[in-house]
Design an enzyme around this catalytic site. Structure first.
Site, PDB file in Angstrom:
ATOM      1  CG  ASP A   1      -5.295   5.589   2.745  1.00 51.39           C
ATOM      2  OD1 ASP A   1      -5.326   5.108   3.894  1.00 51.39           O
ATOM      3  OD2 ASP A   1      -4.398   6.346   2.339  1.00 51.39           O
TER       4      ASP A   1
ATOM      5  CB  CYS B   1      -0.989  -0.024   1.159  1.00 49.97           C
ATOM      6  SG  CYS B   1      -0.227  -0.064   2.801  1.00 49.97           S
TER       7      CYS B   1
ATOM      8  CB  SER C   1       0.146  -3.641   2.774  1.00 53.89           C
ATOM      9  OG  SER C   1       0.986  -2.721   3.407  1.00 53.89           O
TER      10      SER C   1
HETATM   11  P1  4NP Z   1      -1.813   2.739   4.050  1.00 53.62           P
HETATM   12  O1  4NP Z   1      -2.450   4.099   4.626  1.00 53.62           O
HETATM   13  O2  4NP Z   1      -1.265   3.075   2.684  1.00 53.62           O
HETATM   14  O3  4NP Z   1      -2.970   1.812   3.977  1.00 53.62           O
HETATM   15  O4  4NP Z   1      -0.747   2.324   5.030  1.00 53.62           O
HETATM   16  C1  4NP Z   1      -1.726   5.286   4.690  1.00 53.62           C
HETATM   17  C2  4NP Z   1      -1.029   5.591   5.832  1.00 53.62           C
HETATM   18  C3  4NP Z   1      -0.314   6.788   5.913  1.00 53.62           C
HETATM   19  C4  4NP Z   1      -0.309   7.647   4.834  1.00 53.62           C
HETATM   20  C5  4NP Z   1      -0.996   7.321   3.698  1.00 53.62           C
HETATM   21  C6  4NP Z   1      -1.709   6.135   3.619  1.00 53.62           C
HETATM   22  N1  4NP Z   1       0.400   8.869   4.907  1.00 53.62           N
HETATM   23  O5  4NP Z   1       0.333   9.646   3.945  1.00 53.62           O
HETATM   24  O6  4NP Z   1       1.069   9.141   5.905  1.00 53.62           O
END
Ligand code: 4NP
Length: 157
Positions: free
Chosen positions: A125, A8, A15
Site C-alpha cells: 500500500d 484494494c 487498484s
Molecule cells: P489503496 O490505498 O487501498 O491502494 O487505495 C489506500 C488508500 C486509502 C486508505 C487505505 C489504503 N485509507 O485508509 O484511507
C-alpha cells in the site's frame, strides 16, 4: 465478455493503477470488445473520489490516464458479474473470500499470482509513503496485468 475486477482497500491507489494498466494493454491488443475491467475497494472511505494524485501522475508518466476513475466499494453482485476478482494483498483477499458466495470463491485470487515478480505476494500500500512507492506499485502491477492478459488469452478467448 471476460470481466476483471481489481480490488484494494481504498480504491484510490493500487487498484486504479492496475485497472488503468490492464485497460491499456487490452486496448493495445485490440481486445476492448472482449475483455473489460473495473476496480473497487473493500473499504468505504473514498467512495466517489478520483484516484490519488500521486497515482494519477505515475500512470500519466507511463502514458495512461486514470483521472476519470471514481472509487466505489465492492458489492455482493460483483462476485457474479466478474470472472476475475483480483485482490492487491492478502488482507483484501481474506475480506473478499469472506464476502464471496461458495460457488464463486474460485473467481477470487491475488493479482500477483499472474505476475512473475513476487508471485503470490502483496502489492504494498503506497498511501502513506512517497511518490517512489507509486512508481514501484505501477511497475509491479504492470508486470502482473501482462501475465493476466496472457492467461486470459490462453484460457478464456
Ligand atoms: P489503496 O490505498 O487501498 O491502494 O487505495 C489506500 C488508500 C486509502 C486508505 C487505505 C489504503 N485509507 O485508509 O484511507
Amino acid at each position: 465478455m471476460v470481466q476483471v475486477l481489481f480490488v484494494c482497500l481504498g480504491n484510490i491507489c493500487r487498484s486504479p493503477m492496475a485497472e488503468g494498466a490492464f485497460r491499456h494493454l487490452v486496448a493495445e491488443a485490440g481486445l476492448g470488445n472482449i475483455v473489460s475491467a473495473d476496480s473497487a475497494g473493500t473499504g468505504p472511505w473514498h467512495v466517489g473520489e478520483p484516484p490519488d494524485k500521486r497515482g494519477q501522475a505515475t500512470a500519466a508518466r507511463h502514458g495512461i490516464n486514470i483521472g476519470h476513475q471514481r472509487a466505489r466499494q465492492i458489492a455482493a453482485d460483483d462476485f457474479t458479474a466478474f470472472d476475475y476478482v483480483l485482490a492487491m494483498d492478502s488482507d483484501n483477499l481474506q475480506t473478499l473470500l469472506r464476502a464471496a458466495p461458495r460457488e464463486h470463491q474460485d473467481r477470487v485470487t491475488l493479482l500477483l499470482n499472474f505476475g512473475s515478480a513476487d508471485k503470490g505476494g502483496d502489492v504494498p500500500d503506497p498511501y502513506y509513503g512517497g511518490p517512489k512507492g507509486f512508481e514501484d506499485v505501477f511497475v509491479l502491477v504492470h508486470g502482473a496485468v501482462r501475465g493476466l492478459l496472457r492467461h486470459i488469452q490462453q484460457n478464456d478467448i
